[in-house]
Design a protein around this motif. Structure first.
Motif, mmCIF file in Angstrom:
data_model
loop_
_atom_site.group_PDB
_atom_site.id
_atom_site.type_symbol
_atom_site.label_atom_id
_atom_site.label_comp_id
_atom_site.label_asym_id
_atom_site.label_seq_id
_atom_site.Cartn_x
_atom_site.Cartn_y
_atom_site.Cartn_z
ATOM 1 N N VAL A 216 -24.137 115.584 -81.673
ATOM 2 C CA VAL A 216 -24.241 115.844 -83.118
ATOM 3 C C VAL A 216 -24.984 114.720 -83.847
ATOM 4 C CG1 VAL A 216 -22.147 117.253 -83.164
ATOM 5 C CG2 VAL A 216 -21.983 114.791 -83.608
ATOM 6 N N LEU A 217 -25.097 113.562 -83.216
ATOM 7 C CA LEU A 217 -25.818 112.449 -83.836
ATOM 8 C C LEU A 217 -27.275 112.829 -84.082
ATOM 9 C CD1 LEU A 217 -25.852 109.524 -84.834
ATOM 10 C CD2 LEU A 217 -26.249 108.793 -82.463
ATOM 11 N N GLY A 218 -27.816 113.695 -83.218
ATOM 12 C CA GLY A 218 -29.187 114.151 -83.419
ATOM 13 C C GLY A 218 -29.370 114.813 -84.779
ATOM 14 N N ASN A 219 -28.338 115.548 -85.259
ATOM 15 C CA ASN A 219 -28.404 116.165 -86.586
ATOM 16 C C ASN A 219 -28.548 115.109 -87.673
ATOM 17 O OD1 ASN A 219 -27.882 118.605 -85.271
ATOM 18 N ND2 ASN A 219 -25.677 118.516 -85.675
ATOM 19 N N VAL A 220 -27.788 114.029 -87.511
ATOM 20 C CA VAL A 220 -27.825 112.941 -88.493
ATOM 21 C C VAL A 220 -29.193 112.278 -88.509
ATOM 22 C CG1 VAL A 220 -26.845 110.699 -89.115
ATOM 23 C CG2 VAL A 220 -25.348 112.526 -88.274
ATOM 24 N N LEU A 221 -29.710 111.970 -87.311
ATOM 25 C CA LEU A 221 -31.006 111.299 -87.231
ATOM 26 C C LEU A 221 -32.111 112.171 -87.822
ATOM 27 C CD1 LEU A 221 -30.942 109.662 -83.664
ATOM 28 C CD2 LEU A 221 -30.066 108.780 -85.831
ATOM 29 N N THR A 222 -32.073 113.461 -87.522
ATOM 30 C CA THR A 222 -33.111 114.371 -88.015
ATOM 31 C C THR A 222 -33.135 114.414 -89.541
ATOM 32 O OG1 THR A 222 -32.935 115.748 -86.035
ATOM 33 C CG2 THR A 222 -33.972 116.737 -87.963
ATOM 34 N N VAL A 223 -31.975 114.606 -90.149
ATOM 35 C CA VAL A 223 -31.905 114.714 -91.614
ATOM 36 C C VAL A 223 -32.236 113.371 -92.277
ATOM 37 C CG1 VAL A 223 -30.374 115.184 -93.569
ATOM 38 C CG2 VAL A 223 -30.280 116.629 -91.538
ATOM 39 N N ALA A 224 -31.759 112.272 -91.689
ATOM 40 C CA ALA A 224 -32.001 110.958 -92.279
ATOM 41 C C ALA A 224 -33.470 110.557 -92.181
ATOM 42 C CB ALA A 224 -31.125 109.906 -91.604
ATOM 43 N N VAL A 225 -34.073 110.764 -91.015
ATOM 44 C CA VAL A 225 -35.448 110.307 -90.787
ATOM 45 C C VAL A 225 -36.475 111.237 -91.408
ATOM 46 C CG1 VAL A 225 -37.192 109.795 -89.031
ATOM 47 C CG2 VAL A 225 -34.828 109.066 -88.683
ATOM 48 N N PHE A 226 -36.279 112.551 -91.254
ATOM 49 C CA PHE A 226 -37.302 113.512 -91.669
ATOM 50 C C PHE A 226 -36.966 114.264 -92.952
ATOM 51 C CE2 PHE A 226 -37.498 113.315 -86.958
ATOM 52 C CZ PHE A 226 -38.738 112.707 -86.847
ATOM 53 N N GLY A 227 -35.755 114.116 -93.449
ATOM 54 C CA GLY A 227 -35.356 114.872 -94.623
ATOM 55 C C GLY A 227 -34.956 116.290 -94.263
ATOM 56 N N GLY A 228 -34.743 117.101 -95.279
ATOM 57 C CA GLY A 228 -34.340 118.481 -95.039
ATOM 58 C C GLY A 228 -32.837 118.640 -95.136
ATOM 59 N N GLN A 229 -32.319 119.676 -94.533
ATOM 60 C CA GLN A 229 -30.902 119.973 -94.664
ATOM 61 C C GLN A 229 -30.355 120.565 -93.376
ATOM 62 O OE1 GLN A 229 -31.455 122.432 -98.052
ATOM 63 N NE2 GLN A 229 -31.533 124.341 -96.874
#
Length: 372
Positions: free
Chosen positions: A287-300
């Motif tokens: 689930v950390l991948g979800n955090v990294l994706t939203v934090a680094v690239f934005g979106g929801q």
């Protein structure tokens, strides 16, 4: 003439040694499993954190409730340190809603994240049978889980498999070429994935009803990218606090570098500790991948319901990838180092006396006439 040049070289060597000492200091980031430090609040004497690394005066620590402390006293013999409270950190604003959200933001072209493991041997005792494997340790499987999680979000992942053995004071120097290979593909962020070496209760966590581990973010304060990397760390914690409250246990900003001088948007992630099951660390990575994706690239991203709480949408409108916080400060540090090296070269080439004769009058006229 030769003696004069030798004397001129001495201060330059000293300056260079000071610069490079801060770069290689990160190689002290290793301790035996029973060698961790305990950091106390100097006022309340409450334990702030345990950390399996050399603690130095001036290190900073951001607690799970976003309070910033600075280490003011270290007792190496007893492996204890004391820190004073400085201020409360204001994390970036991350929105969340229980209602249906808008469509995801348009995907950026450069959706690439790099992952590598400086301490290749790191493993999880309950699963791997040992804390250290002479080869690919269990930490690589945690990296694999994080890679799979990111790929589900459409992120291209560069997960390097090189070994940097042994786990000693030269590991970070050996992992620099690996990091360089990642950076040649222009990733938006790079993460050096580790596991910690303190008691497991410090990291025990649950996510989606499964045993998991907390995550510690580690930054090196002695490099030109520190402000940019702080911004990334704060963004990661802000997003995680909305998606999976409590998963990011803290942020440690130590004296050193950890190869984070090589590019901005770099961080070291400690996923669990040697006493946790590797499966728990993998559950976190899933689930950390979800955090990294939203934090680094934005979106929801939609987060599943848990602990009686309904599902929700977490949204970040200011991706770390495009945030230039701290960039100018980093450039000034690089410029300062370049000036020091340039002046040093002039001293070596011309000797101090010749340098003064060439530029002394110009400096004097700039600063004003000196009294004789």
């Amino acid at each position: 003439m030769r003696n004069k040049k030798i004397k001129a070289v001495i201060p330059v060597i000293f300056i260079l040694s000071m610069i490079f000492t801060t770069i290689v200091y990160a190689d002290d980031w290793y301790e035996k499993e029973d060698g961790y430090y305990t950091i106390y609040d100097q006022t309340s004497n409450k334990v702030l954190c345990l950390i399996a690394a050399k603690v130095s005066q001036g290190d900073e620590y951001v607690s799970d409730d976003n309070k910033l402390y600075e280490v003011i006293k270290v007792k190496d013999k007893n492996h204890i340190a004391y820190a004073k409270y400085k201020e409360e950190i204001k994390l970036p604003e991350i929105s969340s809603t229980k209602q249906e959200a808008l469509a995801l933001m348009a995907k950026q072209q450069n959706r690439i994240i790099g992952i590598y493991h400086t301490h290749s041997d790191e493993s999880y005792v309950p699963t791997d049978g040992t804390s250290s494997i002479n080869g690919k340790g269990g930490i690589y499987k945690v990296g694999d889980a994080l890679t799979a999680s990111l790929k589900k979000d459409g992120v291209q992942v560069i997960h390097r498999q090189e070994l940097h053995l042994p786990h000693d004071a030269g590991a970070y120097r050996r992992s620099r070429p690996t990091n360089k290979k990642i950076l040649q593909q222009a990733p938006a962020a790079v993460f050096d994935v580790h596991r910690d070496a303190i008691p497991s209760e410090q990291y025990d966590f649950k996510v989606n009803g499964k045993p998991a581990t907390k995550v510690r973010i580690v930054l090196g304060q002695k490099n030109q990218n520190i402000e940019k990397n702080k911004n990334l760390a704060y963004k990661l914690k802000a997003v995680a606090d909305e998606m999976y409250p409590g998963m990011i246990k803290d942020i440690y900003i130590g004296k050193g570098n950890y190869n984070q001088d090589m590019a901005p948007n770099s961080a070291l992630l400690e996923i669990g500790t040697h006493e946790n099951k590797r499966e728990a660390a993998e559950n976190t990575a899933n689930v950390l991948g979800n955090v990294l994706t939203v934090a680094v690239f934005g979106g929801q991203k939609q987060v599943a319901a848990e602990n009686g709480q309904p599902s929700k949408i977490v949204k970040n409108t200011e991706p770390a990838q495009t945030d230039n916080t701290g960039t100018s400060g980093g450039l000034l540090i690089v410029l300062g180092i370049a000036i020091v090296l340039g002046v040093g070269y002039l001293f070596i080439s011309n000797s101090g006396k010749e340098l003064r004769s060439k530029f002394g009058d110009k400096f004097s006229s700039f600063l004003g006439n000196r009294k004789k």
